[in-house]
Design a protein around this motif. Structure first.
Motif, short mmCIF file in Angstrom:
data_model
loop_
_atom_site.label_atom_id
_atom_site.label_comp_id
_atom_site.label_asym_id
_atom_site.label_seq_id
_atom_site.Cartn_x
_atom_site.Cartn_y
_atom_site.Cartn_z
N LEU A 296 -10.96 -5.06 3.66
CA LEU A 296 -11.06 -3.61 3.46
C LEU A 296 -9.73 -3.16 2.89
O LEU A 296 -8.70 -3.22 3.57
CB LEU A 296 -11.35 -2.90 4.78
CG LEU A 296 -11.35 -1.37 4.75
CD1 LEU A 296 -12.46 -0.85 3.83
CD2 LEU A 296 -11.53 -0.80 6.16
N GLU A 297 -9.71 -2.76 1.64
CA GLU A 297 -8.47 -2.42 0.97
C GLU A 297 -7.90 -1.13 1.51
O GLU A 297 -8.61 -0.15 1.73
CB GLU A 297 -8.70 -2.30 -0.54
CG GLU A 297 -7.43 -2.19 -1.35
CD GLU A 297 -7.70 -2.26 -2.84
OE1 GLU A 297 -7.80 -1.19 -3.47
OE2 GLU A 297 -7.85 -3.38 -3.36
N GLY A 298 -6.58 -1.13 1.75
CA GLY A 298 -5.92 0.06 2.27
C GLY A 298 -5.84 1.18 1.25
O GLY A 298 -6.02 0.97 0.04
N SER A 299 -5.55 2.38 1.74
CA SER A 299 -5.56 3.56 0.88
C SER A 299 -4.19 3.91 0.31
O SER A 299 -4.09 4.60 -0.70
CB SER A 299 -6.09 4.77 1.67
OG SER A 299 -5.24 5.02 2.81
N ASP A 300 -3.12 3.43 0.94
CA ASP A 300 -1.78 3.78 0.49
C ASP A 300 -1.39 2.90 -0.70
O ASP A 300 -1.50 1.67 -0.62
CB ASP A 300 -0.77 3.59 1.64
CG ASP A 300 0.60 4.12 1.28
OD1 ASP A 300 1.34 3.41 0.56
OD2 ASP A 300 0.96 5.22 1.74
N PRO A 301 -0.93 3.50 -1.79
CA PRO A 301 -0.65 2.71 -3.00
C PRO A 301 0.45 1.65 -2.79
O PRO A 301 0.48 0.67 -3.53
CB PRO A 301 -0.22 3.76 -4.02
CG PRO A 301 0.16 4.97 -3.23
CD PRO A 301 -0.71 4.95 -2.01
N VAL A 302 1.31 1.84 -1.82
CA VAL A 302 2.36 0.86 -1.54
C VAL A 302 1.97 -0.05 -0.37
O VAL A 302 2.02 -1.27 -0.46
CB VAL A 302 3.71 1.56 -1.25
CG1 VAL A 302 4.77 0.53 -0.85
CG2 VAL A 302 4.17 2.36 -2.46
N LEU A 303 1.55 0.56 0.74
CA LEU A 303 1.28 -0.20 1.95
C LEU A 303 0.03 -1.06 1.86
O LEU A 303 -0.13 -2.00 2.65
CB LEU A 303 1.17 0.75 3.15
CG LEU A 303 2.43 1.53 3.52
CD1 LEU A 303 2.17 2.40 4.75
CD2 LEU A 303 3.61 0.60 3.76
N SER A 352 -15.69 5.15 8.93
CA SER A 352 -14.67 6.14 9.26
C SER A 352 -14.30 6.93 8.01
O SER A 352 -14.23 6.37 6.90
CB SER A 352 -13.43 5.45 9.83
OG SER A 352 -12.37 6.37 9.96
N LYS A 353 -14.04 8.22 8.18
CA LYS A 353 -13.65 9.03 7.03
C LYS A 353 -12.24 8.69 6.56
O LYS A 353 -11.91 8.86 5.39
CB LYS A 353 -13.73 10.52 7.41
CG LYS A 353 -15.15 11.01 7.68
CD LYS A 353 -15.16 12.49 8.04
CE LYS A 353 -16.58 12.98 8.32
NZ LYS A 353 -16.59 14.43 8.70
N ALA A 354 -11.41 8.22 7.49
CA ALA A 354 -10.02 7.91 7.16
C ALA A 354 -9.86 6.42 6.87
O ALA A 354 -10.00 5.59 7.77
CB ALA A 354 -9.10 8.33 8.31
N VAL A 355 -9.60 6.10 5.62
CA VAL A 355 -9.37 4.71 5.24
C VAL A 355 -7.98 4.30 5.71
O VAL A 355 -7.02 5.05 5.52
CB VAL A 355 -9.50 4.54 3.71
CG1 VAL A 355 -9.23 3.09 3.30
CG2 VAL A 355 -10.88 4.98 3.25
N PRO A 356 -7.83 3.14 6.35
CA PRO A 356 -6.50 2.73 6.81
C PRO A 356 -5.53 2.57 5.64
O PRO A 356 -5.92 2.25 4.53
CB PRO A 356 -6.77 1.40 7.51
CG PRO A 356 -8.06 0.91 6.94
CD PRO A 356 -8.86 2.13 6.66
N LYS A 357 -4.24 2.79 5.92
CA LYS A 357 -3.23 2.72 4.87
C LYS A 357 -2.98 1.28 4.42
O LYS A 357 -2.86 1.00 3.23
CB LYS A 357 -1.93 3.36 5.34
CG LYS A 357 -2.06 4.87 5.59
CD LYS A 357 -0.75 5.47 6.07
CE LYS A 357 -0.89 6.97 6.30
NZ LYS A 357 0.37 7.57 6.80
#
Length: 544
Positions: A296-303, A352-357
């Motif tokens: 599951l790809e994180g949402s933060d462009p760096v993290l 979940s609505k919030a994708v992990p970073k």
């Protein structure tokens, strides 16, 4: 294949009234019911049934929309296994100037094995090197002052009682002993039982399973991974055999044992007035198995380049000795429950609505029961850049026959993962408690340890001893562990199973969204030993 898996699932699931279970409980029951069904024949690594189980997990990952993280854009990472076992009793002769003494199989010794050669014969001098431990942090070097090059090293099984339990388990491991001996030019090892080992693993009991099937993995050239392979274990010697080995030393075996069990635990190392002639035959086979990986790809462009791994072993022991007419070790708790939990954590994140970073990698590994082999293969041949792997949370045999109120995370005190587990538990009214049985050294005995050996902070989660936990755990280990009775007839508390999923979802969320990447505590033994992030100094910690 996916359609056939679905068909089998329908065939093996036990019908229950829909209103009996909450949705998350029903999902857990469905996964465990399929994976632990008799049709899966215990999911032994390398078996067709294991392959079906792997395809089932892959289908679940695909249904949830996880990206394939195996090989060649699939969820499957092929794992080339090499299995090996003693082909016969072998032979060991002790030679001195005037006589030769043949050790008696099953009384004095059990033969060793190696996946590197089907036949091994050698004759070499013997040298005694205590426990074979080299531990600078504890000011110990059992090889100091002796020359083992070209010799067979005789070593006591285990490690000194002066070492902390988890560090002791590391040095007691056969791989550690092989590597240290091989590095110094030894040509083989003879492991000698001690009175302490005899109490916990009687030689006569081990002799009944002397053709135990070992396993490792093969590299791209087909060579078996076998660290320290130039100094293989040639034999395991009993207390009776030890008396013959040490007969030429002052005080004999009794003096060696007395020194090994003294406060210093430091018997004198010396050449033995003997040579040994050894002949071993090993049955070696190659078989394919697989790990299953989805991300599951994180949402933060760096993290998002930092990857948290949630793992569990998919295999179990397969067909086993018959008990009450049943010879299938189904492995419901060990570890269909852990795999089901991992699948449902993935399900929770996808809804979940919030994708992990940070990115989350869900990993089902093979051949844990044969020596943590699938996890070792992935940790050394990851399908994402190894530098991107920042933490591992391993789910192995959570006992959910009771409503747990606390959790044990082996290794929690060694890294920043521990506080994350504590925070997640506190949010659900679940306490993080210390290892109630440190003498078992469980930190080194499950798949997460293969990530530790690559320097990656890791923990291994199980339900805790609070309330009925201690009694439930003891009852399972006594009556069900690696037995046919580890099946769907256990009094599983599906509400507790769902709670375990919720806890692991909260842990993964904490780790994925934290400002700082997980790190070892400065100076931690394992973090330092394996050059892990954060262990060597405060300045080694950053967010890159």
């Amino acid at each position: 294949m996916f359609r056939s898996v679905a068909f089998v699932l329908c065939a093996v699931s036990t019908p229950v009234a829909a209103e009996t279970w909450q949705p998350e409980e029903a999902a857990m029951r469905g996964h465990v019911g399929f994976l632990a069904s008799d049709e899966m024949k215990g999911r032994e690594a390398g078996s067709p049934e294991y392959d079906i189980a792997a395809r089932y997990v892959a289908a679940q990952f695909e249904t949830m929309g996880l990206k394939p993280a195996g090989a060649k854009d699939s969820y499957i990472q092929p794992v080339p296994l090499v299995t090996f076992r003693a082909a016969d009793e072998g032979s060991i002769f002790l030679l001195n100037k005037n006589t030769e003494t043949r050790l008696e199989f099953g009384v004095d010794y059990l033969p060793g094995t190696t996946p590197l050669a089907p036949q091994l014969t050698l004759t070499a001098p013997l040298v005694f090197a205590g426990f074979g431990v080299v531990a600078p942090d504890f000011k110990r070097d059992d090889y100091a002052g002796i020359d083992v090059k070209g010799k067979i090293v005789v070593l006591l099984a285990g490690a000194p009682s002066t070492l902390p339990t988890e560090e002791r388990a590391h040095y007691a491991n056969t791989v550690s002993k092989r590597e240290l001996a091989a590095k110094r030019g030894a040509v083989g090892i003879i492991l000698v039982d001690t009175p302490t080992r005899e109490k916990v693993a009687a030689f006569t009991l081990r002799a009944r399973n002397w053709r135990y099937l070992g396993a490792t993995w093969a590299d791209a050239n087909g060579t078996a991974s076998y660290p320290g392979g130039t100094a293989p274990v040639l034999a395991s010697v009993s207390l009776l055999g030890a008396a013959k080995l040490f007969a030429g030393l002052p005080g004999g075996a009794d003096a060696i044992y007395a020194a090994s069990e003294s406060k210093a635990a430091n018997p004198k190392r010396t050449d033995l007035p003997l040579r040994a002639r050894v002949a071993l035959n090993t049955e070696i086979k190659r078989v394919m198995s697989s790990n299953v990986a989805g991300i599951l790809e994180g949402s933060d462009p760096v993290l998002k380049d930092q990857v948290i791994v949630l793992s569990g072993h998919l295999d179990h022991t397969g067909i086993c000795p018959e008990v009450k007419g049943d010879n299938i070790c189904n492995g419901a708790m060990d570890n269909a429950m852990g795999i089901a939990s991992m699948i449902e954590v993935a399900h929770g994140f996808k809804h979940s609505k919030a994708v992990p970073k940070r990115s989350l990698l869900f990993l089902a590994v093979t051949a844990e029961e044969k020596g943590l082999v699938g996890a070792d293969y992935f940790a050394q041949n990851p399908t994402v850049p190894k530098a991107n792997l920042v933490a591992n949370v391993n789910l192995d045999m959570p006992i959910v026959t009771y409503d747990f109120s606390d959790i044990v995370a082996f290794g929690a005190e060694r890294s920043s993962i521990g506080p994350a587990v504590a925070r997640a538990g506190a949010s659900m009214g679940i306490s993080l408690v210390a290892d109630p049985q440190p003498e078992q050294s469980l930190f080194t005995r499950s798949d997460h340890y293969r990530f530790v050996q690559q320097g990656i902070p890791s923990v291994f989660l199980v339900t805790g001893p609070g309330g009925n936990g201690a009694a439930a755990g003891a009852a399972f280990l006594k009556a069900n562990y690696h037995q046919p009775s580890d099946d769907m007839n256990l009094p599983i508390n599906w509400g507790a199973a769902a709670k375990f999923v919720g806890l692991n979802l909260a842990i993964a969320r904490d780790l994925a969204d934290a400002k700082d990447r997980p790190r070892w505590k400065q100076g931690d033994f394992f973090g330092t030993l394996f050059n892990g992030y954060g262990a060597l100094s405060d300045t080694s910690a950053n967010n890159d």
